[in-house]
Design a protein around this motif. Sequence first.
Motif, short mmCIF file in Angstrom:
data_model
loop_
_atom_site.label_atom_id
_atom_site.label_comp_id
_atom_site.label_asym_id
_atom_site.label_seq_id
_atom_site.Cartn_x
_atom_site.Cartn_y
_atom_site.Cartn_z
N THR A 112 -59.38 63.41 91.76
CA THR A 112 -59.57 63.75 93.17
C THR A 112 -59.93 65.23 93.23
OG1 THR A 112 -57.25 64.40 93.54
CG2 THR A 112 -57.79 62.07 93.80
N ASP A 113 -60.08 65.75 94.43
CA ASP A 113 -60.37 67.17 94.58
C ASP A 113 -59.24 68.04 94.07
OD1 ASP A 113 -62.80 66.56 95.67
OD2 ASP A 113 -62.13 66.74 97.76
N SER A 114 -58.04 67.50 94.01
CA SER A 114 -56.88 68.31 93.61
C SER A 114 -56.26 67.87 92.29
CB SER A 114 -55.81 68.25 94.71
OG SER A 114 -55.39 66.91 94.93
N LEU A 115 -56.75 66.80 91.69
CA LEU A 115 -56.16 66.28 90.45
C LEU A 115 -57.26 66.06 89.41
CD1 LEU A 115 -53.64 65.15 88.96
CD2 LEU A 115 -54.26 62.90 89.88
N SER A 116 -57.07 66.60 88.22
CA SER A 116 -58.07 66.45 87.16
C SER A 116 -57.38 66.26 85.82
CB SER A 116 -58.99 67.67 87.10
OG SER A 116 -58.28 68.83 86.73
N LEU A 117 -58.07 65.56 84.92
CA LEU A 117 -57.64 65.35 83.55
C LEU A 117 -58.66 66.00 82.63
CD1 LEU A 117 -56.76 61.53 83.74
CD2 LEU A 117 -55.16 63.46 83.88
N GLN A 118 -58.18 66.60 81.55
CA GLN A 118 -59.08 67.24 80.61
C GLN A 118 -58.47 67.18 79.21
OE1 GLN A 118 -59.56 71.36 81.67
NE2 GLN A 118 -57.46 71.51 82.44
N GLY A 119 -59.31 67.32 78.22
CA GLY A 119 -58.79 67.27 76.86
C GLY A 119 -59.87 67.48 75.82
N ASN A 120 -59.44 67.73 74.61
CA ASN A 120 -60.36 67.80 73.49
C ASN A 120 -59.66 67.30 72.23
OD1 ASN A 120 -59.05 70.18 72.15
ND2 ASN A 120 -59.72 71.20 74.02
N LEU A 121 -60.47 66.77 71.34
CA LEU A 121 -59.96 66.20 70.10
C LEU A 121 -60.93 66.52 68.98
CD1 LEU A 121 -58.23 64.24 68.29
CD2 LEU A 121 -59.73 62.41 69.13
N ARG A 122 -60.42 67.03 67.87
CA ARG A 122 -61.19 67.21 66.65
C ARG A 122 -60.32 66.69 65.51
NH1 ARG A 122 -62.21 72.54 65.14
NH2 ARG A 122 -60.39 73.20 66.34
N ALA A 123 -60.82 65.70 64.79
CA ALA A 123 -60.05 65.08 63.72
C ALA A 123 -60.96 64.81 62.53
CB ALA A 123 -59.39 63.79 64.19
N ARG A 124 -60.39 64.93 61.32
CA ARG A 124 -61.17 64.70 60.10
C ARG A 124 -60.27 64.08 59.04
NH1 ARG A 124 -62.72 68.26 55.54
NH2 ARG A 124 -64.80 67.69 54.78
N ALA A 173 -56.79 68.35 65.65
CA ALA A 173 -56.47 69.28 66.74
C ALA A 173 -56.66 68.51 68.04
CB ALA A 173 -57.36 70.51 66.69
N LEU A 174 -55.57 68.16 68.70
CA LEU A 174 -55.59 67.31 69.89
C LEU A 174 -54.93 68.04 71.04
CD1 LEU A 174 -55.94 64.56 71.38
CD2 LEU A 174 -53.70 63.93 70.45
N ASN A 175 -55.55 67.95 72.21
CA ASN A 175 -55.02 68.60 73.40
C ASN A 175 -55.41 67.78 74.62
OD1 ASN A 175 -53.76 70.53 74.88
ND2 ASN A 175 -54.94 72.25 74.07
N ILE A 176 -54.44 67.24 75.34
CA ILE A 176 -54.69 66.45 76.55
C ILE A 176 -53.90 67.07 77.69
CG2 ILE A 176 -54.52 64.19 77.63
CD1 ILE A 176 -54.56 62.96 74.85
N GLY A 177 -54.59 67.36 78.79
CA GLY A 177 -53.92 68.05 79.88
C GLY A 177 -54.18 67.43 81.24
N LEU A 178 -53.30 67.74 82.18
CA LEU A 178 -53.40 67.30 83.57
C LEU A 178 -53.19 68.51 84.47
CD1 LEU A 178 -51.84 64.23 85.31
CD2 LEU A 178 -51.18 66.50 86.10
N ASP A 179 -54.08 68.68 85.45
CA ASP A 179 -53.97 69.75 86.45
C ASP A 179 -53.86 69.14 87.83
OD1 ASP A 179 -54.19 72.12 84.82
OD2 ASP A 179 -56.27 71.58 84.48
N TRP A 180 -52.86 69.58 88.59
CA TRP A 180 -52.62 69.04 89.92
C TRP A 180 -52.37 70.18 90.90
CZ3 TRP A 180 -47.49 66.48 91.80
CH2 TRP A 180 -47.67 66.02 93.11
N MET A 220 -54.25 70.46 77.49
CA MET A 220 -55.04 71.68 77.34
C MET A 220 -54.37 72.80 78.13
SD MET A 220 -59.07 72.16 78.11
CE MET A 220 -59.40 70.80 76.99
N ASP A 221 -54.27 73.95 77.51
CA ASP A 221 -53.61 75.07 78.15
C ASP A 221 -54.47 75.59 79.29
OD1 ASP A 221 -52.26 77.27 78.85
OD2 ASP A 221 -52.59 78.39 77.00
N SER A 222 -53.99 75.45 80.48
CA SER A 222 -54.77 75.87 81.64
C SER A 222 -54.19 77.11 82.28
CB SER A 222 -54.83 74.75 82.67
OG SER A 222 -53.53 74.48 83.14
N THR A 223 -53.40 77.88 81.53
CA THR A 223 -52.78 79.05 82.11
C THR A 223 -53.80 80.07 82.57
OG1 THR A 223 -52.60 80.04 79.92
CG2 THR A 223 -50.74 78.76 80.71
#
Length: 682
Positions: free
Chosen positions: A482-494, A510-517, A1-4
């Motif tokens: 953790t307080d400084s590491l997270s995972l996020q994502g979304n998926l829509r498929a048909r 439409a698939l998006n998997i992201g990691l923020d550290w 996921m775009d976390s910009t």
Amino acid sequence: MDSTSPQDTASAATDTYDPQGWARGLSVQFTRNVQTSNGNSAFLLDTRTETQGFQLDTYLEATSFGTLSLQALALGGSNVSGLSSWTIRQSGLPFDNGWRADNALGTTTLLMPELSRRSSRITLPGPQLIGASTQWRHAENINNSDRFTLGASVGEPGRFEGFPQSRFSGSGGRVSNVFAEAVHGPWAFAATAAQGNNITPESGFGVVDAMGSVKRTSPTNFYVSTAYGEKGYGAGNYGVAGYVSDADRAAGGRGFGLSGLNTSGFSAQLSAVGSKVDSVSSTGIYADANWQNGAHRHETSLFYLERGLTWIDRALAADLRGAAYRYGYNTKRWDITANVESFDSISGQSPHGWFSSGGIRYLLSTKFSTGGGFAVRDFAGKSNSGFGYLQWLNGFGTTRVQLDAAAGAATPSSQALTLEHSFFTETSLSLSTTLSAERLQADRLVSTTNASDNVIGSNLTLNERAPQHAFAIGLNGRYAVTDSLSLQGNLRARQLRNADGRGNNDFTIALNIGLDWQFTSGWSFNMSIYENRGVITDPTLVESPLTTPLVVRNRPTDRGIFLSARYSMRAGMSSAPLGGRVGGGAGRIEGSLFLDTNANDARDGNEAGAANVVVLLDGRYSTRTDAAGNYQFADVASGAHALTVVQDDLPLPWTINSERRYLVNVSTRGTARVDIGARRIQ
């Protein structure tokens, strides 16, 4: 996921804080994107694109000069180079006698008066542009009932494109406008004039030449409106949205507070809009009256919209005259709406008919709610749709089962069964899931086998298109490891296929998997993996002819990986946290802006985010949603704050009630989350 999350505010706080000088913040981000796009045909080859990016976000809160911010995105690679978008914005520039100014240079929006978005049925869009805008407003404070606003914009129209980093793409030409708006007690007045020069109209509007290109036009537009409201039109009249309790979620996800301009009383508005494109001049006149008595709300509309009516680069509902009535009843247990519209053609060249819709929601208990709705359209063919649902709160969250059905003369009938569930856990995990199964019924077509349809005894062939089945899944979630590491994502498929297993077998995703550290106080790292294929649409939707058509642009089939590293810092003594005082506590505000397809005020797993929309904090600090619809404000002073959305950036026909501000309370060192749902105009 775009976390910009391009924004005009500071990012995470650093361990060492410099209190000297004006409050200021800086965020520098370096990006790398590797993307593969499929050609989608035998004549188009697959392409691989490697793009490097540099993004700068900085702000300076200068005494007596308001907040000055700069946002810039520069990209380089095989098919793109140079500045892709940039904005210099000055917010809240104070002057004597209660005047303040907001100025923007770069990627901005064609400014429009507030009255242009208050009508219950007609909405005028403000296109995005690369240029300049200025707005001057006079009011002693935010709740002052008397105020005066002047504004102007000029630039090249266009839109944001691309994923995961959106870049502004101009469509050529120039558009400019000026407007004025005055509020005095219960009365409000507004007027605006706009001029386009050699611009390209949106799809579905304009003359196409022999080469298939839309002819450029130079439209002229005007808009005037006057309104009266017993409660006044002051900026203090707004609805409230905040934290939603579990009982509220079971009741449909609604927050607490008020909605609409007035909680009781009467208001009315008379508006006129005009356009001239080439030699075609058109005018539209519409009037709205609203009155509320306790839980009962009534809205009536009269409209006269001539053929060829447009606004800047977009077509409006046209060649229609008629009336509309809407009723609403809202209590803690009941939420009932009913709407009926009647249409006739002014020129006689368009259809006539009617449209009706309604909905009901009933709170059975603190844990159970049920409801349903319908839409019937007899205009250029008959079509209808309906739905019913049951929603309940359980030990794992909130579950919703919904059945949708639609049928019409122009499209095959369809049914869809959907199971939605939102998990409520500790703050470390949030997850919404959606599963649905659809059936598209057979569509019969009659054709002749002879060369001439006039030959007696022609052989008629009855072609029956095979029934189709579709299965869809949606996931949207975030997990803080953790307080400084997270995972996020979304998926829509048909998955869509013929019932007999032959022929059509379309798959969209439409698939998006992201990691923020956040690996140090100033540095953070993000990685996202994405894949997109096709366009997911809603086959069970029946809309009013007054609704502005949704322009659907096909995205390429692509997949890739997006990497970014960001450094952030802040300093200064005037207000370390946004909107606070020196030494005060601070927290964060984050959330998403999404397209609320089922209007339950909660983001379900199959609902997409709204990208590149400006969100304002206390009307002073701004940020844009990223490609997934997420936004964030860091270092926000603890206490009460208000969020608003610049809905001109929303894709039509989606809208947010312009009266609503989303109130949120920020706790020291805490994170407040506010998800904002846009609803489709129907």
